[in-house]
Design a protein around this motif. Sequence first.
Motif: not given
Length: 194
Positions: A1-29
Amino acid sequence: MKIIRASHCLTTPWKNGGGSTTEIAAEPSGTSLDTFDWRVSMAQVASDGPFSEFPGIDRTLAIVSGRGLVLTIGNDAPVTIEGESEPINFAGDIPTSARLIGGEITDLNVMARRGRFSHRLRRVREALSCDYDDNDTAVVLSLNGNTTVTSQYEVATLGHGDAAILVCAREVSFCITPAVGSDCYLVLLRQHRD
């Protein structure tokens, strides 16, 4: 089991300024938005507008906070999605736009590359024993409280925004136990094999 803590997730603002995205997990790494096989993320949506197009990607979206939004997918009639709504599935290559119902929302997005992976997303509010069936990977995301995930070999407590990734090759089954009043989401991913 791999644990991903919220504090380690990267948040990126959108280019259009309408929001932001926080990536939780993706594969391949370490993959990019153009090369992932699957991706789980949360988005803060602050204004109306079009979704980014993702050719060859199947998507599922659920509202995790806020009043909700109205989605227009291609030429289909608009669909209202609120916190209690079932997650909605749609193709990432169909033009899609969103209109907020009443202020900013947070949504959960699951995306899988068509032909490589398929996925299912469900909300879990009570203790659940899970078998993998024909799936390869499970992602458990805890929101608004704690969730306990128990596998054959480990027990983990997830706080708000934390996730656990479990792989069928290492586990036979697992249990999810959300705290009372907590929201938890389960993503099941199946790799397509030729």
